[in-house]
Design an enzyme around this catalytic site. Structure first.
Site, PDB file in Angstrom:
ATOM      1  N   HIS A  48      -3.655  -5.206  -9.475  1.00 16.91           N
ATOM      2  CA  HIS A  48      -4.626  -4.143  -9.193  1.00 16.91           C
ATOM      3  C   HIS A  48      -6.049  -4.682  -9.403  1.00 16.91           C
ATOM      4  CE1 HIS A  48      -6.004  -0.044  -8.670  1.00 16.91           C
ATOM      5  NE2 HIS A  48      -6.792  -0.202  -9.719  1.00 16.91           N
ATOM      6  N   MET A  92       0.801  -1.222   0.000  1.00 15.58           N
ATOM      7  CA  MET A  92       0.000   0.000   0.000  1.00 15.58           C
ATOM      8  C   MET A  92       0.840   1.280   0.000  1.00 15.58           C
ATOM      9  SD  MET A  92      -2.775  -1.461  -0.360  1.00 15.58           S
ATOM     10  CE  MET A  92      -3.955  -0.130  -0.293  1.00 15.58           C
TER      11      MET A  92
HETATM   12  C1  GRF Z   1      -5.496  -7.259  -3.499  1.00 12.67           C
HETATM   13  O1  GRF Z   1      -6.873  -7.198  -3.693  1.00 12.67           O
HETATM   14  C2  GRF Z   1      -4.777  -6.444  -4.551  1.00 12.67           C
HETATM   15  O2  GRF Z   1      -5.481  -6.310  -5.740  1.00 12.67           O
HETATM   16  C3  GRF Z   1      -4.631  -5.101  -3.901  1.00 12.67           C
HETATM   17  O3  GRF Z   1      -4.467  -5.379  -2.532  1.00 12.67           O
HETATM   18  C4  GRF Z   1      -5.087  -6.618  -2.198  1.00 12.67           C
HETATM   19  C5  GRF Z   1      -4.098  -7.453  -1.439  1.00 12.67           C
HETATM   20  O4  GRF Z   1      -4.659  -8.607  -0.874  1.00 12.67           O
HETATM   21  N1  GRF Z   1      -3.542  -4.387  -4.513  1.00 12.67           N
HETATM   22  P1  GRF Z   1      -3.724  -9.653  -0.142  1.00 12.67           P
HETATM   23  O5  GRF Z   1      -2.932  -8.918   0.936  1.00 12.67           O
HETATM   24  O6  GRF Z   1      -2.824 -10.284  -1.163  1.00 12.67           O
HETATM   25  O7  GRF Z   1      -4.647 -10.658   0.481  1.00 12.67           O
END
Ligand code: GRF
Length: 205
Positions: A110, A91
């Site tokens: 994404h 993030m």
């Molecule tokens: C995913 O939905 C991805 O598309 C977004 O963040 C989320 C991460 O999920 N960028 P996780 O931590 O892999 O479960």
């Protein structure tokens, strides 16, 4: 051929888990590093369980200097011989020096069909717009926000979806197919960016 992969994740790490389960240790592909900006990210626990080196890079530990944090992260990943960096629910924006260290070797997953709905809360944006087709994009990371060349996309019709939970229940499954698929393509040397326009991603059979 061998491919050493570094994964950056901030949260649950379900995409990291999909990579561990589907490509780690196969066809010369090895996940050698998991980095996070969040010390309590579940992704770090998943790395530990799989015996993968992990490290936390909190911006506060670098005097709130994102560039310094990213350089330290790039040094760590380079030291481990990482060929490909996967942002899997990471993030934070990665700064230009990091991208220079891994030119055309950073990819992101994404939860929308780019170029629609870049940035934060893509699924919320799509719901607010009232779209009937959702999807997932795996793309190269460049200096913009979710603007790099697209590697693979898949769409799904969800005309009745009203909540993020409904959409993510489907999109997570798609992500967990697509991301390992793409990493496997890199591991088998099938991904390149067209040198002429620098935009079209070519996947060879
Ligand atoms: C995913 O939905 C991805 O598309 C977004 O963040 C989320 C991460 O999920 N960028 P996780 O931590 O892999 O479960």
């Amino acid at each position: 051929m061998s491919l050493k992969v570094g994964v950056l994740a901030s949260g649950a790490g379900s995409n990291l888990q999909a990579l561990i389960d589907q490509v780690h240790g196969r066809d010369g592909i090895e996940i050698v590093a998991v980095g996070s900006d969040k010390p309590d990210a579940q992704a770090l626990k998943r790395a530990g369980t799989a015996g993968i080196a992990s490290r936390v890079f909190e911006t506060s530990a670098f005097g709130d200097n994102r560039g310094a944090r990213d350089l330290a992260m790039a040094d760590w990943l380079s030291g481990l011989g990482v060929d490909l960096v996967v942002l899997a629910g990471y993030m934070q924006l990665v700064s230009p020096p990091f991208l220079e260290a891994f030119e055309n070797r950073v990819i992101n997953v994404h939860p929308a069909l780019l170029p629609a709905f870049p940035g934060l809360d893509a699924v919320g944006q799509a719901l607010a717009y009232g779209v009937k087709v959702f999807g997932v994009t795996i793309h190269f990371v460049d200096a913009g926000v979710d603007s790099g060349p697209i590697i693979l996309q898949r769409a799904v019709e969800l005309p009745g979806a009203r909540t993020r939970e409904q959409v993510f229940a489907v999109l997570h499954e798609l992500e967990h197919q697509l991301l390992p698929e793409v990493v496997h393509m890199f591991g088998t040397g099938r991904v390149s960016i067209d040198e002429v326009d620098g935009r079209q991603v070519v996947i060879t059979a």
